[in-house]
Each structure stands twice: as C-alpha cells, then as structure tokens.
Design a protein around this motif. Sequence first.
Motif, mmCIF file in Angstrom:
data_model
loop_
_atom_site.group_PDB
_atom_site.id
_atom_site.type_symbol
_atom_site.label_atom_id
_atom_site.label_comp_id
_atom_site.label_asym_id
_atom_site.label_seq_id
_atom_site.Cartn_x
_atom_site.Cartn_y
_atom_site.Cartn_z
ATOM 1 N N GLN A 276 0.860 -1.178 0.000
ATOM 2 C CA GLN A 276 0.000 0.000 0.000
ATOM 3 C C GLN A 276 0.895 1.227 0.000
ATOM 4 O OE1 GLN A 276 -3.372 0.107 -0.099
ATOM 5 N NE2 GLN A 276 -3.460 2.313 -0.004
ATOM 6 N N ILE A 277 0.674 2.117 -0.919
ATOM 7 C CA ILE A 277 1.415 3.375 -0.977
ATOM 8 C C ILE A 277 0.416 4.478 -1.291
ATOM 9 C CG2 ILE A 277 2.025 3.093 -3.412
ATOM 10 C CD1 ILE A 277 4.348 4.621 -0.836
ATOM 11 N N GLY A 278 0.640 5.630 -0.750
ATOM 12 C CA GLY A 278 -0.239 6.755 -1.050
ATOM 13 C C GLY A 278 -1.140 7.148 0.091
ATOM 14 N N ASP A 279 -1.669 6.170 0.803
ATOM 15 C CA ASP A 279 -2.553 6.436 1.937
ATOM 16 C C ASP A 279 -3.653 7.439 1.624
ATOM 17 O OD1 ASP A 279 -1.186 4.640 3.593
ATOM 18 O OD2 ASP A 279 0.330 6.151 4.055
ATOM 19 N N LEU A 280 -4.244 7.317 0.459
ATOM 20 C CA LEU A 280 -5.364 8.181 0.095
ATOM 21 C C LEU A 280 -6.599 7.749 0.882
ATOM 22 C CD1 LEU A 280 -4.874 8.286 -3.774
ATOM 23 C CD2 LEU A 280 -4.255 10.050 -2.114
ATOM 24 N N PRO A 281 -7.582 8.623 1.014
ATOM 25 C CA PRO A 281 -8.818 8.203 1.684
ATOM 26 C C PRO A 281 -9.381 6.958 0.995
ATOM 27 C CG PRO A 281 -8.829 10.564 1.286
ATOM 28 C CD PRO A 281 -7.616 10.012 0.591
ATOM 29 N N GLU A 282 -9.740 5.974 1.817
ATOM 30 C CA GLU A 282 -10.155 4.688 1.262
ATOM 31 C C GLU A 282 -11.529 4.757 0.633
ATOM 32 O OE1 GLU A 282 -10.594 0.192 2.879
ATOM 33 O OE2 GLU A 282 -8.809 1.321 3.473
ATOM 34 N N ARG A 283 -11.585 4.218 -0.557
ATOM 35 C CA ARG A 283 -12.817 4.165 -1.346
ATOM 36 C C ARG A 283 -13.422 2.775 -1.171
ATOM 37 N NH1 ARG A 283 -12.392 5.431 -7.770
ATOM 38 N NH2 ARG A 283 -14.439 4.692 -8.379
ATOM 39 N N ASN B 76 1.958 11.148 2.152
ATOM 40 C CA ASN B 76 3.335 10.665 2.077
ATOM 41 C C ASN B 76 4.242 11.726 1.483
ATOM 42 O OD1 ASN B 76 2.513 8.247 3.142
ATOM 43 N ND2 ASN B 76 2.449 7.188 1.192
ATOM 44 N N HIS B 77 5.527 11.589 1.801
ATOM 45 C CA HIS B 77 6.535 12.524 1.321
ATOM 46 C C HIS B 77 7.627 11.749 0.595
ATOM 47 C CE1 HIS B 77 4.547 15.661 3.557
ATOM 48 N NE2 HIS B 77 4.582 14.902 4.639
ATOM 49 N N VAL B 78 8.575 12.453 0.041
ATOM 50 C CA VAL B 78 9.641 11.844 -0.755
ATOM 51 C C VAL B 78 10.310 10.674 -0.029
ATOM 52 C CG1 VAL B 78 11.881 12.255 -1.848
ATOM 53 C CG2 VAL B 78 10.023 13.904 -2.156
ATOM 54 N N PRO B 79 10.681 10.795 1.254
ATOM 55 C CA PRO B 79 11.305 9.635 1.917
ATOM 56 C C PRO B 79 10.406 8.392 1.942
ATOM 57 C CG PRO B 79 11.673 11.614 3.220
ATOM 58 C CD PRO B 79 10.697 11.977 2.129
ATOM 59 N N ASP B 80 9.093 8.610 2.067
ATOM 60 C CA ASP B 80 8.168 7.469 2.055
ATOM 61 C C ASP B 80 8.190 6.762 0.703
ATOM 62 O OD1 ASP B 80 7.210 8.131 4.685
ATOM 63 O OD2 ASP B 80 5.976 9.698 3.765
ATOM 64 N N TYR B 81 8.147 7.555 -0.359
ATOM 65 C CA TYR B 81 8.166 6.974 -1.705
ATOM 66 C C TYR B 81 9.506 6.305 -1.994
ATOM 67 C CZ TYR B 81 3.843 9.532 -2.484
ATOM 68 O OH TYR B 81 2.550 10.004 -2.385
ATOM 69 N N ALA C 183 11.522 4.923 0.233
ATOM 70 C CA ALA C 183 11.576 3.670 0.996
ATOM 71 C C ALA C 183 10.784 2.572 0.305
ATOM 72 C CB ALA C 183 11.041 3.901 2.408
ATOM 73 N N PHE C 184 9.582 2.896 -0.160
ATOM 74 C CA PHE C 184 8.762 1.894 -0.858
ATOM 75 C C PHE C 184 9.459 1.449 -2.147
ATOM 76 C CE2 PHE C 184 5.264 0.431 -3.573
ATOM 77 C CZ PHE C 184 4.621 -0.439 -2.701
#
Length: 162
Positions: A51-58, A150-155, A157-158
Amino acid sequence: MTFPQGPWSHPRLRAALDRWQEQDAVLKDGVLALTLTALAFVPTLSGVGAQIGDLPERPPDALSIVLVLAQTLPLAARRRWPAACLVAVAAAFAAHQALGYGTTFASVGLYIALFSAGAHQVRFRRGLAVAASAGYTALAVVLDRLGSPNHVPDYLAFGLIL
C-alpha cells in the motif's frame, strides 16, 4: 545418531512432489495465479499487501474487483512474458492505489512480477528496469497530486523495497 525422516521423505508425498516438479511452467504459473487470486478474496488477508499513497479509502466496487484480477491473473504468463506480466500487474497496482481502494493481498502479485522480470527477462532487462522506475516515479507524482500525506522519503523507501 539417527534423525526421524522428514515429511517429504514419505514415498507418496515424494512421488507427488516429483510429479509436480515435472509439470510445465505454464501450468505451475497458472496454479500460482489462481491461488493468489483466491487468496485475494479471503477477508482475513485483506489487510496484507503493498500500500502506498494512503489516500482516503474508497469502498470496493466492480472496478476494484477487475483491478484485483489484473494484479493476479497475469502471473500465469510470468515466465513466458515477464515484461508484459510486469507491465500489466504494475499498471493495475498503480490504478488501484491512485483510485484509493483499500489494501489487498492481490498486491503481492507486484512483488512476484518484479522478481519474475528480474529472473526471466533475458532481453531489454535494463530498459525494463528504467521503465519500471519511471512508472513508479509517475505513480508517486500522481499520488502526491491526489493529496497523499506521504513525502519523498516514504516513496523512496517503498521504491527501495521494490
């Protein structure tokens, strides 16, 4: 000193394992794809996956089911057409993330497709790696534009995990 025999030393199990190893890779990959597809719909596994992005779940709908299938079924061709398999699975994963659907076990297909491309793609392996990196960068930009926390370090790391 003697050790008890392992479970695979039983003649019937050993024979079944030997028969399975003799099967064609297409059959084995098809069984893998169908197994992963079935597991993707097991409720207790729904929280396991990438899971990447952590957008509001649809909430799930018909499109989410299509995207789950598109992350698993192409694995049936993972050794025969590893680049095409990776493109199909990665595109479905990216769409699934960008649309904000919840975590699904089907996303494990992305890891399998990446491994398969590295292990079985003979020609254009570097080009495929560059294209995959560019595709991931595009996904990160899209997720950021859609409001991902998320920010650059999160992306990064993934991406490194991938």
